[in-house]
Scaffold this motif. Sequence first.
Motif, mmCIF file in Angstrom:
data_model
loop_
_atom_site.group_PDB
_atom_site.id
_atom_site.type_symbol
_atom_site.label_atom_id
_atom_site.label_comp_id
_atom_site.label_asym_id
_atom_site.label_seq_id
_atom_site.Cartn_x
_atom_site.Cartn_y
_atom_site.Cartn_z
ATOM 1 N N THR A 190 1.621 6.014 10.342
ATOM 2 C CA THR A 190 2.851 5.971 11.135
ATOM 3 C C THR A 190 2.665 5.142 12.402
ATOM 4 O O THR A 190 3.581 4.436 12.826
ATOM 5 N N ASP A 191 1.479 5.202 13.018
ATOM 6 C CA ASP A 191 1.208 4.395 14.207
ATOM 7 C C ASP A 191 1.099 2.913 13.857
ATOM 8 O O ASP A 191 1.526 2.053 14.633
ATOM 9 N N LEU A 192 0.541 2.611 12.702
ATOM 10 C CA LEU A 192 0.460 1.215 12.262
ATOM 11 C C LEU A 192 1.854 0.655 12.017
ATOM 12 O O LEU A 192 2.171 -0.465 12.431
ATOM 13 N N ASP A 193 2.707 1.455 11.374
ATOM 14 C CA ASP A 193 4.083 1.017 11.108
ATOM 15 C C ASP A 193 4.850 0.820 12.412
ATOM 16 O O ASP A 193 5.608 -0.139 12.558
ATOM 17 N N ALA A 194 4.638 1.721 13.381
ATOM 18 C CA ALA A 194 5.306 1.598 14.681
ATOM 19 C C ALA A 194 4.847 0.329 15.395
ATOM 20 O O ALA A 194 5.655 -0.379 16.003
ATOM 21 N N TRP A 195 3.553 0.023 15.322
ATOM 22 C CA TRP A 195 3.016 -1.175 15.963
ATOM 23 C C TRP A 195 3.607 -2.437 15.333
ATOM 24 O O TRP A 195 3.952 -3.383 16.037
ATOM 25 N N ILE A 196 3.762 -2.427 14.024
ATOM 26 C CA ILE A 196 4.387 -3.559 13.332
ATOM 27 C C ILE A 196 5.814 -3.747 13.855
ATOM 28 O O ILE A 196 6.218 -4.858 14.194
ATOM 29 N N ALA A 197 6.563 -2.658 13.932
ATOM 30 C CA ALA A 197 7.955 -2.730 14.392
ATOM 31 C C ALA A 197 8.042 -3.191 15.851
ATOM 32 O O ALA A 197 8.899 -4.010 16.199
ATOM 33 N N VAL A 217 0.845 -1.183 0.000
ATOM 34 C CA VAL A 217 0.000 0.000 0.000
ATOM 35 C C VAL A 217 0.883 1.236 0.000
ATOM 36 O O VAL A 217 1.782 1.367 0.804
ATOM 37 N N ASP A 218 0.617 2.150 -0.926
ATOM 38 C CA ASP A 218 1.368 3.389 -1.003
ATOM 39 C C ASP A 218 0.486 4.504 -0.454
ATOM 40 O O ASP A 218 -0.396 4.994 -1.137
ATOM 41 N N LEU A 219 0.719 4.879 0.793
ATOM 42 C CA LEU A 219 -0.087 5.900 1.449
ATOM 43 C C LEU A 219 0.802 6.997 1.990
ATOM 44 O O LEU A 219 1.962 6.777 2.315
ATOM 45 N N ASP A 220 0.224 8.165 2.132
ATOM 46 C CA ASP A 220 0.894 9.258 2.815
ATOM 47 C C ASP A 220 1.152 8.811 4.254
ATOM 48 O O ASP A 220 0.282 8.217 4.896
ATOM 49 N N ALA A 221 2.338 9.082 4.778
ATOM 50 C CA ALA A 221 2.707 8.640 6.125
ATOM 51 C C ALA A 221 1.760 9.163 7.194
ATOM 52 O O ALA A 221 1.605 8.551 8.236
ATOM 53 N N HIS A 222 1.100 10.282 6.953
ATOM 54 C CA HIS A 222 0.202 10.866 7.951
ATOM 55 C C HIS A 222 -1.270 10.624 7.618
ATOM 56 O O HIS A 222 -2.144 11.252 8.208
ATOM 57 N N ALA A 223 -1.526 9.735 6.687
ATOM 58 C CA ALA A 223 -2.900 9.428 6.304
ATOM 59 C C ALA A 223 -3.663 8.885 7.501
ATOM 60 O O ALA A 223 -3.117 8.147 8.318
ATOM 61 N N LEU A 224 -4.932 9.260 7.614
ATOM 62 C CA LEU A 224 -5.813 8.719 8.644
ATOM 63 C C LEU A 224 -6.694 7.671 7.985
ATOM 64 O O LEU A 224 -7.465 7.973 7.081
ATOM 65 N N ILE A 245 -13.426 5.987 14.367
ATOM 66 C CA ILE A 245 -12.096 5.478 14.686
ATOM 67 C C ILE A 245 -11.201 5.710 13.475
ATOM 68 O O ILE A 245 -11.578 5.401 12.338
ATOM 69 N N ARG A 246 -10.001 6.220 13.708
ATOM 70 C CA ARG A 246 -9.024 6.436 12.638
ATOM 71 C C ARG A 246 -7.642 6.039 13.131
ATOM 72 O O ARG A 246 -7.301 6.228 14.297
ATOM 73 N N TYR A 247 -6.848 5.482 12.225
ATOM 74 C CA TYR A 247 -5.485 5.068 12.501
ATOM 75 C C TYR A 247 -4.522 5.856 11.622
ATOM 76 O O TYR A 247 -4.774 6.013 10.429
ATOM 77 N N ARG A 248 -3.442 6.328 12.206
ATOM 78 C CA ARG A 248 -2.377 6.953 11.417
ATOM 79 C C ARG A 248 -1.479 5.860 10.870
ATOM 80 O O ARG A 248 -1.144 4.910 11.582
#
Length: 86
Positions: free
Chosen positions: A57-64, A6-13, A52-55
């Motif tokens: 960047t928060d999803l990527d941090a959770w993966i890491a 998925v190619d999304l803006d890093a700050h996408a909600l 409910i919205r997810y950023r």
Amino acid sequence: MLASEVDLDAHALLPPRQAARYLGLSESTLAKLRSRHARGRGPRYSKLGGSIRYRKTDLDAWIAENATRSPGQAPDVLAVRDDAER
């Protein structure tokens, strides 16, 4: 569809459906991770006007944060090499 696809803006909600798809989880699993009983186990989210919205960047941090190692796998350590002669 996984994070790498998925190619999304890093700050996408993202709404839960897109966030779940990005993570490769079902929407119900993501909802369970958001529940009172699982506090702290799921990715960070925001509640905006009842939605409910997810950023991303928060999803990527959770993966890491939830990355695991196989038994016997060496840790990610930066090897420093001293080429200076003594």
